[in-house]
Design an enzyme around this catalytic site. Structure first.
Site, PDB file in Angstrom:
ATOM      1  N   ASP A  38      36.947  27.258  15.835  1.00  0.00           N
ATOM      2  CA  ASP A  38      36.636  28.518  16.791  1.00  0.00           C
ATOM      3  C   ASP A  38      37.307  29.086  15.712  1.00  0.00           C
ATOM      4  O   ASP A  38      37.784  29.298  14.146  1.00  0.00           O
ATOM      5  CB  ASP A  38      38.199  28.498  17.393  1.00  0.00           C
ATOM      6  N   ILE A  74      31.995  31.684  10.712  1.00  0.00           N
ATOM      7  CA  ILE A  74      30.747  31.655  10.222  1.00  0.00           C
ATOM      8  C   ILE A  74      30.151  32.348   9.121  1.00  0.00           C
ATOM      9  O   ILE A  74      29.146  31.923   8.532  1.00  0.00           O
ATOM     10  CB  ILE A  74      30.226  31.238  11.381  1.00  0.00           C
ATOM     11  N   TYR A 173      23.211  43.499  19.484  1.00  0.00           N
ATOM     12  CA  TYR A 173      23.050  42.360  19.578  1.00  0.00           C
ATOM     13  C   TYR A 173      21.924  41.791  20.382  1.00  0.00           C
ATOM     14  O   TYR A 173      22.266  40.020  19.913  1.00  0.00           O
ATOM     15  CB  TYR A 173      24.471  42.355  21.068  1.00  0.00           C
ATOM     16  N   LYS A 177      20.100  38.510  19.108  1.00  0.00           N
ATOM     17  CA  LYS A 177      19.438  37.054  19.717  1.00  0.00           C
ATOM     18  C   LYS A 177      17.915  36.977  19.527  1.00  0.00           C
ATOM     19  O   LYS A 177      18.089  35.530  19.852  1.00  0.00           O
ATOM     20  CB  LYS A 177      20.863  36.858  21.286  1.00  0.00           C
TER      21      LYS A 177
HETATM   22  N1  LIG Z   1      29.555  34.888  28.864  1.00  0.00           N
HETATM   23  C1  LIG Z   1      27.922  34.775  28.388  1.00  0.00           C
HETATM   24  O1  LIG Z   1      27.166  36.011  30.074  1.00  0.00           O
HETATM   25  C2  LIG Z   1      26.973  34.653  27.719  1.00  0.00           C
HETATM   26  C3  LIG Z   1      25.298  35.173  28.032  1.00  0.00           C
HETATM   27  C4  LIG Z   1      24.078  34.579  27.099  1.00  0.00           C
HETATM   28  C5  LIG Z   1      24.783  34.286  26.085  1.00  0.00           C
HETATM   29  N2  LIG Z   1      26.263  33.637  25.249  1.00  0.00           N
HETATM   30  C6  LIG Z   1      26.500  33.382  24.197  1.00  0.00           C
HETATM   31  O2  LIG Z   1      27.550  32.438  24.692  1.00  0.00           O
HETATM   32  C7  LIG Z   1      28.222  32.763  23.032  1.00  0.00           C
HETATM   33  C8  LIG Z   1      29.210  31.943  23.871  1.00  0.00           C
HETATM   34  O3  LIG Z   1      29.931  33.108  24.733  1.00  0.00           O
HETATM   35  P1  LIG Z   1      30.992  33.140  25.203  1.00  0.00           P
HETATM   36  O4  LIG Z   1      30.741  34.043  26.540  1.00  0.00           O
HETATM   37  O5  LIG Z   1      31.504  31.850  25.779  1.00  0.00           O
HETATM   38  O6  LIG Z   1      32.381  33.949  24.643  1.00  0.00           O
HETATM   39  P2  LIG Z   1      33.197  33.808  24.133  1.00  0.00           P
HETATM   40  O7  LIG Z   1      33.654  35.209  23.382  1.00  0.00           O
HETATM   41  O8  LIG Z   1      34.761  33.225  24.786  1.00  0.00           O
HETATM   42  O9  LIG Z   1      33.117  32.891  23.009  1.00  0.00           O
HETATM   43  C9  LIG Z   1      32.397  33.327  21.343  1.00  0.00           C
HETATM   44  C10 LIG Z   1      32.922  32.150  20.265  1.00  0.00           C
HETATM   45  O10 LIG Z   1      32.636  31.908  18.674  1.00  0.00           O
HETATM   46  C11 LIG Z   1      33.387  32.702  18.288  1.00  0.00           C
HETATM   47  N3  LIG Z   1      32.949  33.930  17.088  1.00  0.00           N
HETATM   48  C12 LIG Z   1      32.514  34.838  17.551  1.00  0.00           C
HETATM   49  N4  LIG Z   1      32.198  35.596  15.631  1.00  0.00           N
HETATM   50  C13 LIG Z   1      32.765  34.199  15.302  1.00  0.00           C
HETATM   51  C14 LIG Z   1      33.028  34.273  13.462  1.00  0.00           C
HETATM   52  N5  LIG Z   1      32.588  35.039  13.458  1.00  0.00           N
HETATM   53  N6  LIG Z   1      33.240  33.139  13.338  1.00  0.00           N
HETATM   54  C15 LIG Z   1      33.939  31.966  14.108  1.00  0.00           C
HETATM   55  N7  LIG Z   1      33.833  32.440  15.419  1.00  0.00           N
HETATM   56  C16 LIG Z   1      33.357  33.409  15.902  1.00  0.00           C
HETATM   57  C17 LIG Z   1      35.024  33.653  19.334  1.00  0.00           C
HETATM   58  O11 LIG Z   1      35.990  33.176  18.405  1.00  0.00           O
HETATM   59  C18 LIG Z   1      34.884  32.814  20.472  1.00  0.00           C
HETATM   60  O12 LIG Z   1      35.979  31.273  19.858  1.00  0.00           O
HETATM   61  C19 LIG Z   1      27.707  33.667  22.084  1.00  0.00           C
HETATM   62  O13 LIG Z   1      26.454  33.787  21.491  1.00  0.00           O
HETATM   63  C20 LIG Z   1      27.662  34.523  23.032  1.00  0.00           C
HETATM   64  O14 LIG Z   1      26.528  36.297  22.643  1.00  0.00           O
HETATM   65  C21 LIG Z   1      27.273  34.430  26.683  1.00  0.00           C
END
Ligand SMILES: NC(=O)c1ccc[n+]([C@@H]2O[C@H](COP(=O)([O-])OP(=O)(O)OC[C@H]3O[C@@H](n4cnc5c(N)ncnc54)[C@H](O)[C@@H]3O)[C@@H](O)[C@H]2O)c1
Length: 268
Positions: A38, A74, A173, A177
């Protein structure tokens, strides 16, 4: 349960919480040694999923696999190289990389506001680009080169249903993606001769802790009756990821799998 990933090492970015954590849990259930990651040690606490990365790693290790935790941005190549060194030293070479870190989180920490094409701040554009596209590309650069040298490996990039149709707000965003989806195809073209498979999963709206804590959710979409008109479960996304990373997908390359209950039923 068949331990399909026994003896494999899996690295999931953004796995201290949310979808990434569900994906890491699933790989561990299937026997993989897992490296979780993370942005910071305490990022898993933000929506109450774990106190920190150490607690998350200890919970995963209870399923009988090895689990190490790494932290860092990252978008920072030096930080990624340090992660790679720690994972290699403690678990060995990475067989499967899942790029899950990202999201519609702007420079100030929440969703960008404004979040439309003409008004979003340049600072938020740069933050989103770092978190979703540059980060994914840099992590692939560091982790895919050893896979190419070994002539094997699998990468799954987490995109979004929002990558596949025009939308406002969430313009930047969604565009990033879409770029992740196309990057998946381009990287697949480059790695095809080397036996390293690259695919993407595009989740629809999915009930992670961040998701339900950062919007007004539709109660009718929260329940899982017979209808597919609902939010996804994190475990449903994880199942698609382990399929694409595993042996049953051995000839699937450069594809994007939309896991959204049919929310985006059109070509492209
Ligand atoms: N939950 C949804 O509805 C959904 C839908 C489509 C796509 N996504 C994608 O799934 C992934 C996870 O989403 P989520 O809902 O679990 O959200 P979340 O915020 O709980 O998880 C995202 C994680 O990425 C980490 N992160 C973000 N930027 C970072 C960086 N620069 N360096 C290191 N870590 C970083 C955050 O700290 C977090 O732990 C994301 O890429 C999101 O775009 C989620």
């Amino acid at each position: 349960m068949e331990k399909e990933f026994e003896g494999k090492v899996v690295f999931v970015t953004g796995s201290g919480r949310g979808l990434g954590r569900a994906i890491a849990d699933r790989f561990a259930e299937l026997g993989a040694d897992v490296a979780i990651h993370d942005l910071s040690w305490t990022s898993p606490a933000k929506y109450g999923e774990a106190a920190d990365l150490g607690e998350a790693a200890a919970a995963i290790a209870r399923s009988g696999v090895r689990c190490v935790a790494v932290e860092g941005n990252i978008g920072d190549r030096g930080a990624i190289e340090a992660m790679a060194a720690k994972i290699h030293a403690e678990l060995g070479p990475v067989d499967v990389l899942v790029n899950c870190a990202g999201g519609d989180i702007g420079a100030a920490g929440g969703k960008p506001n404004p979040n439309n094409a003409l008004d979003i701040s340049e600072e938020d554009i740069r933050t989103l680009t770092n978190n979703n596209l540059i980060g994914t590309m840099l992590v692939c650069q560091v982790f895919c080169k050893p896979m190419v040298e070994r002539g094997s490996g699998a990468v799954v990039n987490i995109a979004s249903a929002a990558a596949h149709f025009g939308t406002s707000p969430e313009v930047v965003y969604s565009s990033l993606k879409a770029a992740v989806v196309h990057y998946t195809r381009c990287l697949a073209a480059e790695l095809r001769p080397h036996g390293v498979r690259v695919n993407a999963v595009s989740p629809g709206p999915t009930k992670t802790a961040r998701f339900v804590n950062t919007r007004v959710v539709d109660p009718a979409m929260m329940t899982a009756g017979k209808s597919l008109v609902r939010y996804g479960e994190p475990a449903e996304i994880a199942d698609a990821v382990v399929f694409l990373a595993g042996p049953r997908a051995r000839f699937i390359h450069g594809q994007v799998l939309r896991v959204d209950g049919g929310m985006t039923l059109y070509a492209g």
